[in-house]
Design a protein around this motif. Structure first.
Motif, PDB file in Angstrom:
ATOM      1  N   PRO A 349       0.813  -1.215   0.000  1.00 23.25           N
ATOM      2  CA  PRO A 349       0.000   0.000   0.000  1.00 23.25           C
ATOM      3  C   PRO A 349       0.845   1.263   0.000  1.00 23.25           C
ATOM      4  O   PRO A 349       1.991   1.273   0.451  1.00 23.25           O
ATOM      5  CB  PRO A 349      -0.809  -0.125   1.285  1.00 23.25           C
ATOM      6  CG  PRO A 349       0.047  -0.968   2.177  1.00 23.25           C
ATOM      7  CD  PRO A 349       0.744  -1.935   1.280  1.00 23.25           C
ATOM      8  N   GLY A 377      -1.276  -5.357  -8.801  1.00 26.70           N
ATOM      9  CA  GLY A 377      -1.722  -5.757  -7.469  1.00 26.70           C
ATOM     10  C   GLY A 377      -3.009  -6.546  -7.510  1.00 26.70           C
ATOM     11  O   GLY A 377      -3.781  -6.485  -8.480  1.00 26.70           O
ATOM     12  N   SER A 383      -4.870   1.019  -8.491  1.00 26.44           N
ATOM     13  CA  SER A 383      -3.425   0.824  -8.356  1.00 26.44           C
ATOM     14  C   SER A 383      -2.701   2.119  -8.049  1.00 26.44           C
ATOM     15  O   SER A 383      -1.522   2.096  -7.678  1.00 26.44           O
ATOM     16  CB  SER A 383      -2.856   0.193  -9.630  1.00 26.44           C
ATOM     17  OG  SER A 383      -3.041   1.049 -10.742  1.00 26.44           O
ATOM     18  N   TYR A 386      -1.038   2.035  -4.660  1.00 23.59           N
ATOM     19  CA  TYR A 386      -0.103   0.944  -4.389  1.00 23.59           C
ATOM     20  C   TYR A 386       1.255   1.275  -4.994  1.00 23.59           C
ATOM     21  O   TYR A 386       1.353   1.965  -6.011  1.00 23.59           O
ATOM     22  CB  TYR A 386      -0.637  -0.375  -4.956  1.00 23.59           C
ATOM     23  CG  TYR A 386      -1.846  -0.864  -4.200  1.00 23.59           C
ATOM     24  CD1 TYR A 386      -1.714  -1.792  -3.170  1.00 23.59           C
ATOM     25  CD2 TYR A 386      -3.111  -0.357  -4.479  1.00 23.59           C
ATOM     26  CE1 TYR A 386      -2.826  -2.210  -2.447  1.00 23.59           C
ATOM     27  CE2 TYR A 386      -4.226  -0.768  -3.752  1.00 23.59           C
ATOM     28  CZ  TYR A 386      -4.075  -1.696  -2.743  1.00 23.59           C
ATOM     29  OH  TYR A 386      -5.156  -2.099  -2.020  1.00 23.59           O
ATOM     30  N   ASN A 411      -6.076  -5.190  -9.594  1.00 25.60           N
ATOM     31  CA  ASN A 411      -6.141  -3.743  -9.447  1.00 25.60           C
ATOM     32  C   ASN A 411      -6.323  -3.092 -10.805  1.00 25.60           C
ATOM     33  O   ASN A 411      -6.101  -3.713 -11.852  1.00 25.60           O
ATOM     34  CB  ASN A 411      -4.884  -3.205  -8.756  1.00 25.60           C
ATOM     35  CG  ASN A 411      -4.866  -3.493  -7.262  1.00 25.60           C
ATOM     36  OD1 ASN A 411      -5.801  -4.070  -6.715  1.00 25.60           O
ATOM     37  ND2 ASN A 411      -3.803  -3.091  -6.600  1.00 25.60           N
TER      38      ASN A 411
END
Length: 649
Positions: A349, A377, A383, A386, A411
C-alpha cells in the motif's frame, strides 16, 4: 480458496541494538513542520513502524554522514515527542535512533528504538521533513510478492496436441500463449519473427529468488544477489547480504515468522517459490520435450532475492533495482549482467511519489535503458494507491482471464498500462464459483518443497498453476525482451528506449473482447503486434471474407473494438451495398477499395455513422477491387449481422 493479498504487517520484527540520543537543548514545544516532503500515504492505523528512509539534499552536511544524520534525527525525535499533550508519560520520551546504512541512490536508512503507531510515525516524519536539508522522508515498508491464488495440484501428464512447441504440457495448459480470444499470440510471433526469442537480453526478476529446476536455465543464479539485509527476513543467522540469487524459502508457518508476520486474516503459509514461477513464465526452456514452454526461452534470467520470510523492505528492493540495472550499491560487487528488463511482481500500500526511493531507483534504471515492469496488485482496488505500481515510468500490468475479462482480483485505474493473462480462477472468469482447471490459471515451474527447496534429483522440479497480476507481469516482461532481441538483430544501435517500449506496448495492444468493468489500460497484450511495432513492420490485415449476398450473423464486440471484413467485387458489378443490421449496441462502418481503412476512418472512401446498428454504404458504380469494411464499435454490440451484395456478374 485462500486468495492471496498483500500481507498486513501487524507485528514488526525485533529491533537491533539501538543508540539513544541526547535531547539536551531541544525545545519542549514541538515545531509545526512542513509535510510536503513526507510521504505518509502508506501509513495504516493497524500497523507499526520502526524503519525510515531519509533523503538529504545533495551538499547537505548529513548526506552520507551517519554521525550528522543521527544528530539531526535525534533533535527531530525530541521535538516530535516532547511535551505532546494528552499522551502518557512513556510516550513523551523520544525514541532512540540507530543508523543502518546509506542506500544506493543516496538516501539514509535508520531505525527507531521502539515501534511507532501510524500517528506517531507521521508526527516524527513531519518533524524530520521540517528541516530544509531534507528532500524526502518515508517509512521503510515491508512489501510482499503479489502472491497469487494457487491451483490444486495435478499429477496427470497432459497429452500433447497439435500445438507447437513440443513441450508436452503446452497444448493443454498454456492457453495464455495461444488462445485466440485472450492469449498473447505467441505462435504467430514464433512463426513471423523467429529472432524474437529474447536472445542477448537479460531480465532481472526481483523476487524471492530462484530454485534449481530441470526446465529452467539457472546459469545466472550464482551471478545474482541476495539483497535481504535483515536476518529475520532472510532466514540467515546474521544480518547482511550474500552473493547468489537462490531462493532458500519464505515459509511463515513456523516460528519465529508465524508470530512476526501472520494473523487471523493472513494465515501461515508454506514457501511460495514465487520467483521460480515468475521466471518460468518468462523463460522456461522450450522445444526440449519437457514440461512447459516459456515466452522468451533464449532470455537470460537474472534472479535477485529481495523477498523472504514476511516480505521485503523498500530499502532492499530499491537497492536491488539500482544494482540489477547496472548501478553501484556500496558493499555489493557490481552486477556483471546488467538487465535490460526488470520484473517486479511485488508491492504494497501507498502511492508512489517521484521522490520516493523506489521511484528514484526506477528512474535511475530507466535512465540506464532498463524497462521496469510492475504488477498492478491483487486487491481489486485502484493501483494509484499501491507501490511500485504507481511509480512514474513503469509499465503497470493488470490481469485478464481466458474470456478477456478483467480478473476480479486485479487492481485497475489510470496508472495501468495494459492487461495481460493472469488467470480468472473461476469458470467464465467469474468472481466466485467452481474453479476452472486448468484454464483459470497460468502454469509454470515450481519447487516441490514446503519450506526449503527440494533438489532436482529428489523430485524438486514440478509445475503449478497460479493466478494473479504476478503472472500477468512476466508475460509483459518477456514480450519486452522479445521486442529488444528482435530489434537488436535488425538495428543493434537503435533498440527502443524504455519510454518507447511503454508506448509501443500500449499502441500495439488489441481491444479487450469484453469491455472491462474497470479501466485496465490500452488493451490486451499482443506479443505479435508488439514485436512488429518494435521492428516498424506493418502486419498484414486480418479480416473475414464476406460472401456475396450471404448474411454473416452473430457478430459481437466491445466498445472501441474493430473488426475488418473483405468483399471481392468484380468488373461490371453495380450497386454495391454494405449493411449492418440487428442486434444491440452502436457501430460505425468505414469502407475503402483496395486497402483497410484506418481505425478512425480518416482515409475511408465511404462512412456510415448513424446512431445504433443500422448502418449502410451504397456505391452505385464500384470499381473492380477488394472492398474492405472496418466495423468500429462505438458501444458494446451483440447479435449484429453484416451483409455485402452487388448486382451484375
Amino acid at each position: 480458496m485462500n486468495q492471496i493479498r498483500f500481507l498486513r504487517r501487524r507485528r514488526l520484527l525485533p529491533a537491533a541494538l539501538l543508540l539513544a540520543l541526547s535531547t539536551a537543548a531541544v525545545a519542549a514545544t514541538p515545531a509545526t513542520p512542513a509535510t510536503g516532503r513526507a510521504n505518509l500515504s502508506a501509513l495504516r492505523s493497524y500497523d507499526q513502524y520502526d524503519r525510515f528512509i531519509v533523503t538529504y539534499r545533495p551538499g547537505s552536511s548529513e548526506r552520507g554522514h551517519p554521525a550528522a544524520v543521527l544528530q539531526h534525527l535525534g533533535v527531530a525525535a525530541a521535538r516530535a515527542f516532547a511535551g505532546t499533550p494528552g499522551v502518557v508519560a512513556a510516550r513523551q520520551v523520544p525514541p532512540g535512533i540507530s543508523y543502518l546504512r546509506h542506500l544506493g541512490n543516496g538516501a539514509e536508512l535508520v531505525r527507531t528504538s521502539r515501534k511507532l503507531g501510524a500517528g506517531d510515525a507521521a508526527t516524527l516524519m513531519r518533524q524530520i521533513a521540517a528541516d530544509p536539508a531534507v528532500a524526502h522522508v518515508e517509512p521503510d515498508l515491508l512489501l510482499h510478492a503479489v502472491r497469487d491464488t494457487r491451483a490444486p495440484a495435478r499429477t496427470k501428464a497432459a497429452p500433447m496436441d497439435a500445438a507447437t512447441p513440443d513441450d508436452p504440457y503446452y497444448g493443454e495448459y498454456q492457453w495464455d500463449f495461444f488462445n485466440a480470444v485472450s492469449g498473447v499470440h505467441l505462435p504467430e510471433t514464433r512463426t513471423d519473427f523467429p529472432g524474437a526469442d529474447g536472445h542477448g537480453i537479460t531480465v532481472a526478476v526481483i523476487d524471492t529468488g530462484i530454485t534449481a529446476h530441470e526446465d529452467l536455465d539457472t546459469s545466472l543464479a550464482a551471478d545474482g544477489y541476495d539483497f535481504i539485509s535483515d536476518k529475520m527476513i532472510s532466514g540467515r543467522a546474521s544480518d547482511g547480504r550474500v552473493a547468489g540469487g537462490w531462493d532458500t524459502g519464505d515459509w511463515t508457518d513456523q516460528e519465529p515468522w508465524q508470530s512476526a508476520c501472520t494473523d487471523a486474516a493472513h494465515p501461515p503459509e508454506q514457501s511460495t517459490w514465487h520467483g521460480t514461477n515468475v521466471a518460468g513464465v518468462i523463460g522456461e526452456l522450450t522445444d526440449n520435450g519437457l514440461g512447459m514452454a516459456g515466452m522468451a526461452p533464449a532470455v537470460h534470467v537474472l534472479p535477485v532475492r529481495a523477498l523472504g520470510h514476511c516480505g521485503g523492505y523498500t530499502s532492499d528492493i530499491a537497492d536491488a533495482i539500482e544494482w540489477a540495472s547496472g548501478g553501484h550499491v556500496a558493499g555489493v560487487p557490481d552486477n556483471t549482467h546488467p538487465a535490460q528488463v526488470i520484473n517486479l511482481s511485488l508491492g504494497g500500500p501507498g502511492s508512489c511519489s517521484g521522490d520516493d526511493v523506489t521511484a528514484k531507483a526506477i528512474a535511475d534504471a530507466i535512465g540506464r535503458g532498463t524497462t521496469v515492469v510492475v504488477a498492478a496488485g491483487n486487491d481489486g482496488a485502484d493501483s494509484a494507491n499501491y507501490t511500485p505500481a504507481s511509480c512514474p515510468g513503469v509499465v503497470t500490468v493488470a490481469a485478464t482471464g481466458i474470456t478477456g475479462k478483467r480478473a476480479f482480483y486485479s487492481n485497475y485505474g489510470a496508472t495501468v498500462t495494459l492487461g495481460a493473462p493472469g488467470g480468472g480462477i473461476y469458470q467464465n472468469d467469474a468472481s466466485s464459483g467452481q474453479q476452472a482447471i486448468p484454464d483459470g490459471f497460468i502454469w509454470a515451474a515450481l519447487n516441490a518443497g514446503t519450506t526449503t527447496p527440494v533438489a532436482v534429483q529428489d523430485g524438486g522440479s514440478v509445475y503449478a498453476g497460479m493466478a494473479g497480476t504476478s503472472q500477468a507481469t512476466p508475460h509483459v516482461s518477456a514480450t519486452v525482451a522479445m521486442m529488444l532481441s528482435a530489434a537488436g538483430d535488425a538495428t543493434p544501435a537503435s533498440r527502443p528506449t524504455p519510454a518507447q517500449i511503454k508506448a509501443l506496448l500500449a499502441s500495439s495492444a488489441r481491444p479487450f473482447p469484453v469491455t472491462p468493468d474497470r479501466p485496465i489500460g490500452a488493451g490486451m497484450l499482443d506479443a505479435h503486434a508488439a514485436v512488429a511495432a518494435a521492428l516498424g513492420v506493418a502486419l498484414p490485415p486480418t479480416y473475414t471474407t464476406l460472401a456475396r449476398g450471404q448474411l454473416l450473423s452473430g457478430q459481437q464486440g466491445a466498445a472501441g473494438q474493430s473488426i475488418v471484413y473483405a468483399l471481392d467485387v468484380p468488373a461490371g458489378a453495380a450497386n454495391l451495398s454494405v449493411r449492418s443490421l440487428g442486434g444491440t449496441g452502436d457501430v460505425t462502418l468505414y469502407v475503402k477499395a483496395g486497402d483497410v481503412p484506418a481505425l478512425d476512418g480518416s482515409d475511408a472512401d465511404y462512412t456510415s455513422a448513424r446512431a445504433g446498428n443500422a448502418e449502410a454504404v451504397l456505391v452505385p458504380r464500384p470499381q473492380a477491387a477488394t472492398y474492405y469494411i472496418r466495423l468500429v464499435a462505438v458501444k458494446d454490440f451483440a447479435g449484429l449481422s453484416i451483409l455485402g451484395n452487388y448486382t451484375g456478374p
